[in-house]
Write a protein that holds these residues in place. Structure first.
Motif, PDB file in Angstrom:
ATOM      1  N   ALA A  13       0.800  -1.235   0.000  1.00 27.15           N
ATOM      2  CA  ALA A  13       0.000   0.000   0.000  1.00 27.15           C
ATOM      3  C   ALA A  13       0.827   1.278   0.000  1.00 27.15           C
ATOM      4  N   SER A  14       2.154   1.175   0.006  1.00 32.03           N
ATOM      5  CA  SER A  14       2.961   2.390   0.180  1.00 32.03           C
ATOM      6  C   SER A  14       3.079   3.226  -1.085  1.00 32.03           C
ATOM      7  N   GLN A  15       2.874   2.637  -2.258  1.00 31.97           N
ATOM      8  CA  GLN A  15       3.090   3.385  -3.516  1.00 31.97           C
ATOM      9  C   GLN A  15       2.341   2.683  -4.642  1.00 31.97           C
ATOM     10  N   GLY A  16       2.410   3.266  -5.824  1.00 32.29           N
ATOM     11  CA  GLY A  16       1.886   2.621  -7.021  1.00 32.29           C
ATOM     12  C   GLY A  16       0.409   2.274  -6.913  1.00 32.29           C
ATOM     13  N   ILE A  17       0.042   1.104  -7.410  1.00 27.23           N
ATOM     14  CA  ILE A  17      -1.361   0.690  -7.442  1.00 27.23           C
ATOM     15  C   ILE A  17      -1.940   0.628  -6.031  1.00 27.23           C
ATOM     16  N   GLY A  18      -1.179   0.095  -5.085  1.00 34.22           N
ATOM     17  CA  GLY A  18      -1.687  -0.057  -3.706  1.00 34.22           C
ATOM     18  C   GLY A  18      -2.081   1.275  -3.091  1.00 34.22           C
ATOM     19  N   THR A  35      -0.613  -2.069   4.462  1.00 35.09           N
ATOM     20  CA  THR A  35       0.650  -2.692   4.863  1.00 35.09           C
ATOM     21  C   THR A  35       1.668  -2.707   3.722  1.00 35.09           C
ATOM     22  N   SER A  36       2.913  -2.571   4.084  1.00 35.78           N
ATOM     23  CA  SER A  36       4.075  -2.822   3.210  1.00 35.78           C
ATOM     24  C   SER A  36       5.283  -2.727   4.135  1.00 35.78           C
ATOM     25  N   ARG A  37       6.462  -2.952   3.597  1.00 38.18           N
ATOM     26  CA  ARG A  37       7.643  -2.905   4.476  1.00 38.18           C
ATOM     27  C   ARG A  37       7.912  -1.490   4.971  1.00 38.18           C
ATOM     28  N   THR A  38       7.736  -0.488   4.099  1.00 36.64           N
ATOM     29  CA  THR A  38       8.172   0.871   4.449  1.00 36.64           C
ATOM     30  C   THR A  38       7.012   1.806   4.765  1.00 36.64           C
ATOM     31  N   ILE A  39       5.818   1.273   4.897  1.00 36.34           N
ATOM     32  CA  ILE A  39       4.658   2.151   5.071  1.00 36.34           C
ATOM     33  C   ILE A  39       4.780   2.949   6.372  1.00 36.34           C
ATOM     34  N   ASP A  53       7.303  -7.392   6.116  1.00 34.93           N
ATOM     35  CA  ASP A  53       7.482  -8.172   4.882  1.00 34.93           C
ATOM     36  C   ASP A  53       6.274  -9.094   4.723  1.00 34.93           C
ATOM     37  N   ILE A  54       5.569  -8.955   3.609  1.00 36.02           N
ATOM     38  CA  ILE A  54       4.314  -9.687   3.431  1.00 36.02           C
ATOM     39  C   ILE A  54       4.544 -11.193   3.243  1.00 36.02           C
ATOM     40  N   GLY A  55       5.787 -11.591   2.943  1.00 33.11           N
ATOM     41  CA  GLY A  55       6.089 -13.026   2.825  1.00 33.11           C
ATOM     42  C   GLY A  55       6.300 -13.705   4.165  1.00 33.11           C
ATOM     43  N   ASN A  79      -4.998  -8.180  -2.252  1.00 33.08           N
ATOM     44  CA  ASN A  79      -3.639  -8.713  -2.354  1.00 33.08           C
ATOM     45  C   ASN A  79      -2.950  -8.009  -3.506  1.00 33.08           C
ATOM     46  N   ASN A  80      -2.220  -6.960  -3.188  1.00 36.18           N
ATOM     47  CA  ASN A  80      -1.604  -6.156  -4.243  1.00 36.18           C
ATOM     48  C   ASN A  80      -0.075  -6.231  -4.239  1.00 36.18           C
ATOM     49  N   ALA A  81       0.543  -6.508  -3.091  1.00 39.14           N
ATOM     50  CA  ALA A  81       2.017  -6.505  -3.046  1.00 39.14           C
ATOM     51  C   ALA A  81       2.559  -7.471  -4.089  1.00 39.14           C
ATOM     52  N   VAL A 178       0.681  -3.230 -18.492  1.00 38.05           N
ATOM     53  CA  VAL A 178       1.787  -2.462 -17.914  1.00 38.05           C
ATOM     54  C   VAL A 178       1.241  -1.106 -17.460  1.00 38.05           C
ATOM     55  N   THR A 179       1.475  -0.820 -16.183  1.00 39.15           N
ATOM     56  CA  THR A 179       0.806   0.294 -15.514  1.00 39.15           C
ATOM     57  C   THR A 179       1.854   1.285 -15.001  1.00 39.15           C
ATOM     58  N   LYS A 180       1.530   2.584 -15.114  1.00 40.35           N
ATOM     59  CA  LYS A 180       2.470   3.638 -14.664  1.00 40.35           C
ATOM     60  C   LYS A 180       2.571   3.633 -13.146  1.00 40.35           C
ATOM     61  N   THR A 181       3.641   3.071 -12.630  1.00 41.67           N
ATOM     62  CA  THR A 181       3.927   3.089 -11.187  1.00 41.67           C
ATOM     63  C   THR A 181       5.448   3.184 -11.055  1.00 41.67           C
ATOM     64  N   PRO A 182       5.956   3.324  -9.838  1.00 42.79           N
ATOM     65  CA  PRO A 182       7.417   3.364  -9.679  1.00 42.79           C
ATOM     66  C   PRO A 182       8.126   2.094 -10.157  1.00 42.79           C
ATOM     67  N   MET A 183       7.332   1.030 -10.473  1.00 41.34           N
ATOM     68  CA  MET A 183       7.947  -0.202 -10.996  1.00 41.34           C
ATOM     69  C   MET A 183       8.652   0.046 -12.333  1.00 41.34           C
ATOM     70  N   HIS A 184       8.195   1.063 -13.096  1.00 43.23           N
ATOM     71  CA  HIS A 184       8.728   1.267 -14.454  1.00 43.23           C
ATOM     72  C   HIS A 184       9.315   2.670 -14.612  1.00 43.23           C
ATOM     73  N   PRO A 185      10.615   2.775 -14.883  1.00 42.93           N
ATOM     74  CA  PRO A 185      11.225   4.090 -15.105  1.00 42.93           C
ATOM     75  C   PRO A 185      10.529   4.828 -16.253  1.00 42.93           C
TER      76      PRO A 185
HETATM   77  N1  NAP Z   1       2.971  -1.792 -12.701  1.00 50.06           N
HETATM   78  C1  NAP Z   1       2.709  -2.737 -13.601  1.00 50.06           C
HETATM   79  O1  NAP Z   1       3.006  -2.594 -14.806  1.00 50.06           O
HETATM   80  C2  NAP Z   1       2.013  -3.994 -13.186  1.00 50.06           C
HETATM   81  C3  NAP Z   1       1.522  -4.849 -14.201  1.00 50.06           C
HETATM   82  C4  NAP Z   1       0.868  -6.018 -13.849  1.00 50.06           C
HETATM   83  C5  NAP Z   1       0.735  -6.336 -12.524  1.00 50.06           C
HETATM   84  N2  NAP Z   1       1.224  -5.506 -11.559  1.00 50.06           N
HETATM   85  C6  NAP Z   1       1.066  -5.909 -10.178  1.00 50.06           C
HETATM   86  O2  NAP Z   1       0.479  -4.864  -9.439  1.00 50.06           O
HETATM   87  C7  NAP Z   1       0.906  -4.950  -8.086  1.00 50.06           C
HETATM   88  C8  NAP Z   1       1.396  -3.577  -7.636  1.00 50.06           C
HETATM   89  O3  NAP Z   1       2.464  -3.203  -8.490  1.00 50.06           O
HETATM   90  P1  NAP Z   1       2.994  -1.706  -8.612  1.00 50.06           P
HETATM   91  O4  NAP Z   1       3.291  -1.502 -10.039  1.00 50.06           O
HETATM   92  O5  NAP Z   1       2.115  -0.767  -7.875  1.00 50.06           O
HETATM   93  O6  NAP Z   1       4.404  -1.901  -7.890  1.00 50.06           O
HETATM   94  P2  NAP Z   1       5.303  -0.919  -7.015  1.00 50.06           P
HETATM   95  O7  NAP Z   1       5.028   0.506  -7.342  1.00 50.06           O
HETATM   96  O8  NAP Z   1       6.677  -1.447  -7.152  1.00 50.06           O
HETATM   97  O9  NAP Z   1       4.750  -1.206  -5.546  1.00 50.06           O
HETATM   98  C9  NAP Z   1       4.910  -2.483  -4.970  1.00 50.06           C
HETATM   99  C10 NAP Z   1       4.343  -2.459  -3.573  1.00 50.06           C
HETATM  100  O10 NAP Z   1       4.602  -3.747  -2.973  1.00 50.06           O
HETATM  101  C11 NAP Z   1       5.280  -3.532  -1.740  1.00 50.06           C
HETATM  102  N3  NAP Z   1       6.213  -4.638  -1.486  1.00 50.06           N
HETATM  103  C12 NAP Z   1       7.252  -5.043  -2.265  1.00 50.06           C
HETATM  104  N4  NAP Z   1       7.921  -6.051  -1.651  1.00 50.06           N
HETATM  105  C13 NAP Z   1       7.285  -6.270  -0.463  1.00 50.06           C
HETATM  106  C14 NAP Z   1       7.495  -7.158   0.618  1.00 50.06           C
HETATM  107  N5  NAP Z   1       8.515  -8.054   0.613  1.00 50.06           N
HETATM  108  N6  NAP Z   1       6.652  -7.103   1.678  1.00 50.06           N
HETATM  109  C15 NAP Z   1       5.641  -6.198   1.707  1.00 50.06           C
HETATM  110  N7  NAP Z   1       5.372  -5.337   0.713  1.00 50.06           N
HETATM  111  C16 NAP Z   1       6.199  -5.364  -0.359  1.00 50.06           C
HETATM  112  C17 NAP Z   1       5.990  -2.204  -1.885  1.00 50.06           C
HETATM  113  O11 NAP Z   1       6.157  -1.542  -0.646  1.00 50.06           O
HETATM  114  P3  NAP Z   1       7.494  -1.564   0.269  1.00 50.06           P
HETATM  115  O12 NAP Z   1       8.648  -1.307  -0.625  1.00 50.06           O
HETATM  116  O13 NAP Z   1       7.211  -0.505   1.275  1.00 50.06           O
HETATM  117  O14 NAP Z   1       7.512  -2.930   0.892  1.00 50.06           O
HETATM  118  C18 NAP Z   1       4.975  -1.400  -2.701  1.00 50.06           C
HETATM  119  O15 NAP Z   1       4.002  -0.844  -1.857  1.00 50.06           O
HETATM  120  C19 NAP Z   1       1.961  -6.045  -8.040  1.00 50.06           C
HETATM  121  O16 NAP Z   1       1.398  -7.254  -7.596  1.00 50.06           O
HETATM  122  C20 NAP Z   1       2.385  -6.170  -9.484  1.00 50.06           C
HETATM  123  O17 NAP Z   1       2.877  -7.454  -9.801  1.00 50.06           O
HETATM  124  C21 NAP Z   1       1.857  -4.345 -11.868  1.00 50.06           C
END
Ligand code: NAP
Length: 235
Positions: A13-18, A35-39, A53-55, A79-81, A178-185
Protein backbone atom coordinates in the motif's frame (compact mmCIF):
# COMPACT_ATOMS: atom_id res chain seq x y z
CA UNK A 1 -16.27 1.93 18.11
CA UNK A 2 -18.72 1.76 15.19
CA UNK A 3 -18.44 -1.41 13.12
CA UNK A 4 -20.91 -0.32 10.43
CA UNK A 5 -18.15 1.04 8.19
CA UNK A 6 -16.55 -1.58 5.96
CA UNK A 7 -12.89 -2.48 6.43
CA UNK A 8 -10.40 -3.27 3.65
CA UNK A 9 -6.87 -4.63 4.00
CA UNK A 10 -4.50 -3.48 1.25
CA UNK A 11 -1.05 -5.03 0.80
CA UNK A 12 1.74 -3.21 -1.03
CA UNK A 13 0.00 0.00 0.00
CA UNK A 14 2.96 2.39 0.18
CA UNK A 15 3.09 3.39 -3.52
CA UNK A 16 1.89 2.62 -7.02
CA UNK A 17 -1.36 0.69 -7.44
CA UNK A 18 -1.69 -0.06 -3.71
CA UNK A 19 -1.57 3.63 -2.75
CA UNK A 20 -4.33 4.36 -5.32
CA UNK A 21 -6.41 1.49 -3.92
CA UNK A 22 -6.16 3.01 -0.44
CA UNK A 23 -7.36 6.39 -1.80
CA UNK A 24 -10.22 4.79 -3.75
CA UNK A 25 -11.55 2.90 -0.72
CA UNK A 26 -11.21 5.93 1.56
CA UNK A 27 -13.38 7.89 -0.92
CA UNK A 28 -16.03 5.22 -0.28
CA UNK A 29 -15.55 5.71 3.47
CA UNK A 30 -14.02 2.29 4.08
CA UNK A 31 -11.60 1.96 6.94
CA UNK A 32 -8.24 0.76 5.66
CA UNK A 33 -5.51 -1.46 7.04
CA UNK A 34 -2.51 -0.62 4.85
CA UNK A 35 0.65 -2.69 4.86
CA UNK A 36 4.08 -2.82 3.21
CA UNK A 37 7.64 -2.91 4.48
CA UNK A 38 8.17 0.87 4.45
CA UNK A 39 4.66 2.15 5.07
CA UNK A 40 4.49 5.13 7.44
CA UNK A 41 1.82 5.93 10.05
CA UNK A 42 -1.12 7.92 8.65
CA UNK A 43 -2.72 11.09 10.02
CA UNK A 44 -6.10 9.68 8.97
CA UNK A 45 -7.66 7.85 11.97
CA UNK A 46 -9.44 5.55 9.50
CA UNK A 47 -6.14 4.25 8.13
CA UNK A 48 -4.13 1.81 10.24
CA UNK A 49 -0.67 1.08 8.88
CA UNK A 50 1.26 -2.09 9.70
CA UNK A 51 4.85 -2.36 8.46
CA UNK A 52 6.38 -5.71 7.54
CA UNK A 53 7.48 -8.17 4.88
CA UNK A 54 4.31 -9.69 3.43
CA UNK A 55 6.09 -13.03 2.82
CA UNK A 56 6.55 -13.43 6.58
CA UNK A 57 3.58 -15.16 8.26
CA UNK A 58 4.12 -12.96 11.33
CA UNK A 59 3.33 -9.85 9.21
CA UNK A 60 0.09 -11.39 7.97
CA UNK A 61 -0.84 -12.27 11.54
CA UNK A 62 -0.18 -8.70 12.75
CA UNK A 63 -2.07 -7.09 9.87
CA UNK A 64 -5.22 -9.12 10.45
CA UNK A 65 -5.16 -9.14 14.25
CA UNK A 66 -4.35 -5.41 14.56
CA UNK A 67 -6.97 -4.61 11.90
CA UNK A 68 -9.66 -6.54 13.76
CA UNK A 69 -8.59 -5.07 17.11
CA UNK A 70 -8.82 -1.50 15.72
CA UNK A 71 -11.79 -1.70 13.32
CA UNK A 72 -13.73 -4.81 14.44
CA UNK A 73 -13.87 -6.79 11.20
CA UNK A 74 -12.35 -7.47 7.77
CA UNK A 75 -14.68 -7.14 4.74
CA UNK A 76 -12.21 -7.03 1.86
CA UNK A 77 -8.63 -8.09 1.26
CA UNK A 78 -6.72 -6.58 -1.66
CA UNK A 79 -3.64 -8.71 -2.35
CA UNK A 80 -1.60 -6.16 -4.24
CA UNK A 81 2.02 -6.51 -3.05
CA UNK A 82 4.15 -7.91 -5.82
CA UNK A 83 7.56 -7.64 -7.43
CA UNK A 84 8.73 -8.14 -11.00
CA UNK A 85 12.16 -9.38 -12.03
CA UNK A 86 12.43 -9.15 -15.81
CA UNK A 87 15.56 -11.13 -16.67
CA UNK A 88 15.93 -13.68 -19.46
CA UNK A 89 14.72 -16.95 -17.94
CA UNK A 90 18.14 -18.65 -17.84
CA UNK A 91 19.67 -15.68 -15.97
CA UNK A 92 17.29 -15.82 -13.01
CA UNK A 93 19.13 -16.84 -9.84
CA UNK A 94 17.87 -18.81 -6.86
CA UNK A 95 17.74 -15.47 -5.00
CA UNK A 96 15.52 -14.01 -7.75
CA UNK A 97 13.23 -17.04 -7.59
CA UNK A 98 13.01 -16.90 -3.80
CA UNK A 99 12.36 -13.14 -3.78
CA UNK A 100 9.50 -13.39 -6.28
CA UNK A 101 7.98 -16.42 -4.56
CA UNK A 102 8.26 -14.70 -1.16
CA UNK A 103 6.24 -11.63 -2.14
CA UNK A 104 3.94 -12.83 -4.92
CA UNK A 105 3.08 -16.29 -3.57
CA UNK A 106 3.83 -16.51 0.18
CA UNK A 107 2.54 -12.93 0.44
CA UNK A 108 -0.80 -14.12 -0.94
CA UNK A 109 -0.91 -17.42 0.95
CA UNK A 110 -0.48 -16.32 4.57
CA UNK A 111 -2.71 -13.26 4.62
CA UNK A 112 -5.45 -14.76 2.45
CA UNK A 113 -5.78 -17.72 4.83
CA UNK A 114 -6.17 -15.42 7.83
CA UNK A 115 -8.49 -12.96 6.09
CA UNK A 116 -10.83 -15.69 4.84
CA UNK A 117 -10.92 -17.25 8.32
CA UNK A 118 -12.00 -13.84 9.65
CA UNK A 119 -14.61 -13.38 6.88
CA UNK A 120 -16.09 -16.81 7.63
CA UNK A 121 -17.05 -15.55 11.09
CA UNK A 122 -19.63 -13.22 9.51
CA UNK A 123 -20.29 -15.29 6.36
CA UNK A 124 -19.32 -12.52 3.93
CA UNK A 125 -16.24 -11.01 2.39
CA UNK A 126 -14.25 -10.40 -0.76
CA UNK A 127 -10.69 -11.22 -1.73
CA UNK A 128 -9.31 -9.48 -4.81
CA UNK A 129 -5.79 -10.12 -6.03
CA UNK A 130 -3.73 -8.02 -8.41
CA UNK A 131 -2.28 -10.55 -10.85
CA UNK A 132 -1.15 -9.49 -14.33
CA UNK A 133 -2.09 -9.70 -17.97
CA UNK A 134 0.78 -12.05 -18.76
CA UNK A 135 -0.85 -15.29 -19.77
CA UNK A 136 0.60 -14.84 -23.27
CA UNK A 137 4.24 -13.98 -23.83
CA UNK A 138 5.33 -10.75 -25.50
CA UNK A 139 8.22 -11.05 -27.94
CA UNK A 140 11.28 -9.37 -26.44
CA UNK A 141 9.90 -9.26 -22.86
CA UNK A 142 11.21 -11.53 -20.08
CA UNK A 143 8.16 -12.41 -18.02
CA UNK A 144 8.34 -16.11 -17.13
CA UNK A 145 9.18 -15.74 -13.42
CA UNK A 146 6.28 -13.30 -13.03
CA UNK A 147 4.00 -15.47 -15.19
CA UNK A 148 4.65 -18.48 -12.92
CA UNK A 149 3.28 -16.57 -9.95
CA UNK A 150 0.53 -14.55 -11.59
CA UNK A 151 -0.78 -17.57 -13.51
CA UNK A 152 -0.86 -19.50 -10.22
CA UNK A 153 -2.71 -16.65 -8.53
CA UNK A 154 -5.28 -16.52 -11.34
CA UNK A 155 -5.86 -20.27 -10.88
CA UNK A 156 -6.08 -19.90 -7.09
CA UNK A 157 -8.63 -17.10 -7.59
CA UNK A 158 -10.96 -19.49 -9.40
CA UNK A 159 -10.49 -22.43 -7.03
CA UNK A 160 -10.93 -20.27 -3.92
CA UNK A 161 -14.04 -18.67 -5.43
CA UNK A 162 -15.61 -22.10 -5.72
CA UNK A 163 -14.33 -23.32 -2.35
CA UNK A 164 -15.80 -20.36 -0.41
CA UNK A 165 -18.87 -19.41 -2.47
CA UNK A 166 -21.24 -21.18 -0.10
CA UNK A 167 -19.74 -19.27 2.83
CA UNK A 168 -20.66 -15.97 1.13
CA UNK A 169 -17.06 -15.07 0.31
CA UNK A 170 -16.24 -13.85 -3.21
CA UNK A 171 -12.78 -14.16 -4.76
CA UNK A 172 -11.71 -12.19 -7.84
CA UNK A 173 -8.59 -10.88 -9.54
CA UNK A 174 -7.64 -7.82 -11.53
CA UNK A 175 -5.04 -8.46 -14.23
CA UNK A 176 -3.34 -5.20 -15.22
CA UNK A 177 -1.34 -4.54 -18.33
CA UNK A 178 1.79 -2.46 -17.91
CA UNK A 179 0.81 0.29 -15.51
CA UNK A 180 2.47 3.64 -14.66
CA UNK A 181 3.93 3.09 -11.19
CA UNK A 182 7.42 3.36 -9.68
CA UNK A 183 7.95 -0.20 -11.00
CA UNK A 184 8.73 1.27 -14.45
CA UNK A 185 11.23 4.09 -15.10
CA UNK A 186 9.65 6.97 -17.06
CA UNK A 187 12.13 6.57 -19.92
CA UNK A 188 10.53 3.20 -20.82
CA UNK A 189 6.93 4.42 -20.77
CA UNK A 190 6.59 5.05 -24.53
CA UNK A 191 8.00 1.63 -25.38
CA UNK A 192 5.84 -0.12 -22.74
CA UNK A 193 2.73 1.71 -23.92
CA UNK A 194 3.21 0.00 -27.29
CA UNK A 195 2.50 -3.43 -25.74
CA UNK A 196 -1.20 -2.52 -25.54
CA UNK A 197 -3.70 -2.33 -28.42
CA UNK A 198 -4.93 0.97 -26.93
CA UNK A 199 -1.40 2.30 -27.39
CA UNK A 200 -0.62 3.50 -23.88
CA UNK A 201 0.24 2.26 -20.39
CA UNK A 202 -2.49 1.94 -17.79
CA UNK A 203 -2.88 4.32 -14.86
CA UNK A 204 -2.77 3.01 -11.27
CA UNK A 205 -6.12 4.74 -10.68
CA UNK A 206 -7.66 2.65 -13.51
CA UNK A 207 -6.61 -0.56 -11.76
CA UNK A 208 -7.95 0.77 -8.44
CA UNK A 209 -11.30 1.59 -10.10
CA UNK A 210 -11.61 -2.00 -11.32
CA UNK A 211 -10.90 -3.31 -7.81
CA UNK A 212 -13.54 -1.04 -6.30
CA UNK A 213 -16.00 -2.12 -9.01
CA UNK A 214 -15.45 -5.81 -8.22
CA UNK A 215 -15.91 -5.07 -4.53
CA UNK A 216 -19.39 -3.72 -5.24
CA UNK A 217 -20.35 -6.40 -7.78
CA UNK A 218 -22.14 -8.86 -5.51
CA UNK A 219 -22.82 -11.45 -8.26
CA UNK A 220 -19.24 -11.63 -9.57
CA UNK A 221 -16.87 -14.26 -8.23
CA UNK A 222 -14.06 -16.27 -9.80
CA UNK A 223 -13.50 -13.47 -12.33
CA UNK A 224 -10.14 -12.37 -13.75
CA UNK A 225 -10.85 -8.79 -14.87
CA UNK A 226 -8.26 -7.55 -17.35
CA UNK A 227 -7.37 -3.87 -17.12
CA UNK A 228 -4.85 -4.03 -19.91
CA UNK A 229 -5.80 -1.86 -22.87
CA UNK A 230 -6.81 -4.96 -24.83
CA UNK A 231 -3.51 -6.84 -24.37
CA UNK A 232 -5.18 -10.13 -23.41
CA UNK A 233 -7.45 -9.98 -26.46
CA UNK A 234 -4.56 -10.15 -28.91
CA UNK A 235 -2.04 -7.96 -30.70
N1 NAP B 1 2.97 -1.79 -12.70
C1 NAP B 1 2.71 -2.74 -13.60
O1 NAP B 1 3.01 -2.59 -14.81
C2 NAP B 1 2.01 -3.99 -13.19
C3 NAP B 1 1.52 -4.85 -14.20
C4 NAP B 1 0.87 -6.02 -13.85
C5 NAP B 1 0.73 -6.34 -12.52
N2 NAP B 1 1.22 -5.51 -11.56
C6 NAP B 1 1.07 -5.91 -10.18
O2 NAP B 1 0.48 -4.86 -9.44
C7 NAP B 1 0.91 -4.95 -8.09
C8 NAP B 1 1.40 -3.58 -7.64
O3 NAP B 1 2.46 -3.20 -8.49
P1 NAP B 1 2.99 -1.71 -8.61
O4 NAP B 1 3.29 -1.50 -10.04
O5 NAP B 1 2.11 -0.77 -7.87
O6 NAP B 1 4.40 -1.90 -7.89
P2 NAP B 1 5.30 -0.92 -7.02
O7 NAP B 1 5.03 0.51 -7.34
O8 NAP B 1 6.68 -1.45 -7.15
O9 NAP B 1 4.75 -1.21 -5.55
C9 NAP B 1 4.91 -2.48 -4.97
C10 NAP B 1 4.34 -2.46 -3.57
O10 NAP B 1 4.60 -3.75 -2.97
C11 NAP B 1 5.28 -3.53 -1.74
N3 NAP B 1 6.21 -4.64 -1.49
C12 NAP B 1 7.25 -5.04 -2.27
N4 NAP B 1 7.92 -6.05 -1.65
C13 NAP B 1 7.29 -6.27 -0.46
C14 NAP B 1 7.50 -7.16 0.62
N5 NAP B 1 8.52 -8.05 0.61
N6 NAP B 1 6.65 -7.10 1.68
C15 NAP B 1 5.64 -6.20 1.71
N7 NAP B 1 5.37 -5.34 0.71
C16 NAP B 1 6.20 -5.36 -0.36
C17 NAP B 1 5.99 -2.20 -1.89
O11 NAP B 1 6.16 -1.54 -0.65
P3 NAP B 1 7.49 -1.56 0.27
O12 NAP B 1 8.65 -1.31 -0.62
O13 NAP B 1 7.21 -0.51 1.27
O14 NAP B 1 7.51 -2.93 0.89
C18 NAP B 1 4.98 -1.40 -2.70
O15 NAP B 1 4.00 -0.84 -1.86
C19 NAP B 1 1.96 -6.05 -8.04
O16 NAP B 1 1.40 -7.25 -7.60
C20 NAP B 1 2.38 -6.17 -9.48
O17 NAP B 1 2.88 -7.45 -9.80
C21 NAP B 1 1.86 -4.34 -11.87
Amino acid sequence: MSTSQKVVVVTGASQGIGAEVVKAFRKLDYRVVATSRTIKPSDDPNILTVAGDIGDPATAQRVISEGVARFGRIDTLVNNAGIFIGKPFTENTTEDYNAVMNVNMAGFFYITKLAIAEMEKHASGHVVTVTGSISNGISGAHMTLAAMTKGGLNAATRTLAIEYAKQGIRVNAVAPGVTKTPMHPVEYHDMLGGFHPLGRMGEASEVASAIVFLDSAEFITGEILHVDGGQSAGR
